[in-house]
Design a protein around this motif. Structure first.
Motif, PDB file in Angstrom:
ATOM      1  N   TRP A  82      -8.027  -2.608   3.855  1.00 50.33           N
ATOM      2  CA  TRP A  82      -6.902  -3.181   4.539  1.00 50.33           C
ATOM      3  C   TRP A  82      -6.116  -4.180   3.661  1.00 50.33           C
ATOM      4  CZ3 TRP A  82      -7.158  -8.374   7.429  1.00 50.33           C
ATOM      5  CH2 TRP A  82      -5.953  -8.322   8.416  1.00 50.33           C
ATOM      6  N   ASP A  83      -5.115  -3.224   3.343  1.00 49.25           N
ATOM      7  CA  ASP A  83      -3.958  -4.160   2.397  1.00 49.25           C
ATOM      8  C   ASP A  83      -3.054  -5.211   2.885  1.00 49.25           C
ATOM      9  OD1 ASP A  83      -4.302  -1.995   0.560  1.00 49.25           O
ATOM     10  OD2 ASP A  83      -2.719  -0.694   1.090  1.00 49.25           O
ATOM     11  N   ASN A  84      -3.137  -5.255   4.321  1.00 46.62           N
ATOM     12  CA  ASN A  84      -2.346  -6.412   4.940  1.00 46.62           C
ATOM     13  C   ASN A  84      -3.325  -7.838   4.653  1.00 46.62           C
ATOM     14  OD1 ASN A  84      -0.572  -5.158   6.136  1.00 46.62           O
ATOM     15  ND2 ASN A  84      -1.647  -4.850   8.147  1.00 46.62           N
ATOM     16  N   TYR A 131      -1.158  -9.588   1.871  1.00 48.37           N
ATOM     17  CA  TYR A 131       0.033 -10.334   2.464  1.00 48.37           C
ATOM     18  C   TYR A 131      -0.474 -11.508   3.096  1.00 48.37           C
ATOM     19  CZ  TYR A 131       2.186  -5.838   1.074  1.00 48.37           C
ATOM     20  OH  TYR A 131       2.336  -4.942   0.385  1.00 48.37           O
ATOM     21  N   ILE A 132      -1.369 -11.386   4.067  1.00 46.34           N
ATOM     22  CA  ILE A 132      -1.925 -12.633   4.765  1.00 46.34           C
ATOM     23  C   ILE A 132      -2.500 -13.880   3.825  1.00 46.34           C
ATOM     24  CG2 ILE A 132      -3.949 -13.635   6.137  1.00 46.34           C
ATOM     25  CD1 ILE A 132      -3.523 -10.766   7.581  1.00 46.34           C
ATOM     26  N   TYR A 188     -11.102  -9.672   1.406  1.00 42.32           N
ATOM     27  CA  TYR A 188     -10.689  -9.020   0.728  1.00 42.32           C
ATOM     28  C   TYR A 188     -11.580  -7.867   0.081  1.00 42.32           C
ATOM     29  CZ  TYR A 188      -8.404  -6.812  -3.642  1.00 42.32           C
ATOM     30  OH  TYR A 188      -8.110  -5.764  -4.421  1.00 42.32           O
TER      31      TYR A 188
END
Length: 105
Positions: free
Chosen positions: A35-37, A40-41, A29
């Protein structure tokens, strides 16, 4: 030469693997902040890890009751598995603080 991690009891392996994957996601992070994903991951991972660790902890509690001669060993394993909870909370708190303050720390 055998890997020493594979010689550990299964609950300890689960706890170590959960901790390592969680730490890698936590660090990712900050390494890839755009990288916003990764959020979610991370959320999906926490749900999967929570489910897995709950099953392992329930099994340890059952073994604690049914195997009185192994209670000390089982209690230690349970403590190690449950140690991931405060670690995950600290990681979560740092990330939420980072998101709300728009700074890495």
């Amino acid at each position: 030469m055998e890997n020493k991690i594979l010689m550990l009891p299964f609950p300890i392996q689960v706890a170590l693997l959960s901790f390592l994957i969680g730490t890698i996601l936590f660090l990712s992070y900050f390494i890839f902040p755009k990288w916003d994903n990764i959020i979610y991951i991370g959320i999906l991972y926490v749900i999967a890890a929570l489910f897995t660790n709950i099953i392992v902890a329930i099994n340890l509690f059952i073994n604690f009751i049914t195997e009185p001669s192994q209670r000390k060993k089982i209690a230690i394993q349970t403590a190690i598995v449950l140690a991931n909870v405060p670690i995950a909370f600290v990681y979560f708190s740092i990330i939420i603080k980072s998101i709300t303050s728009n700074s890495p720390f």
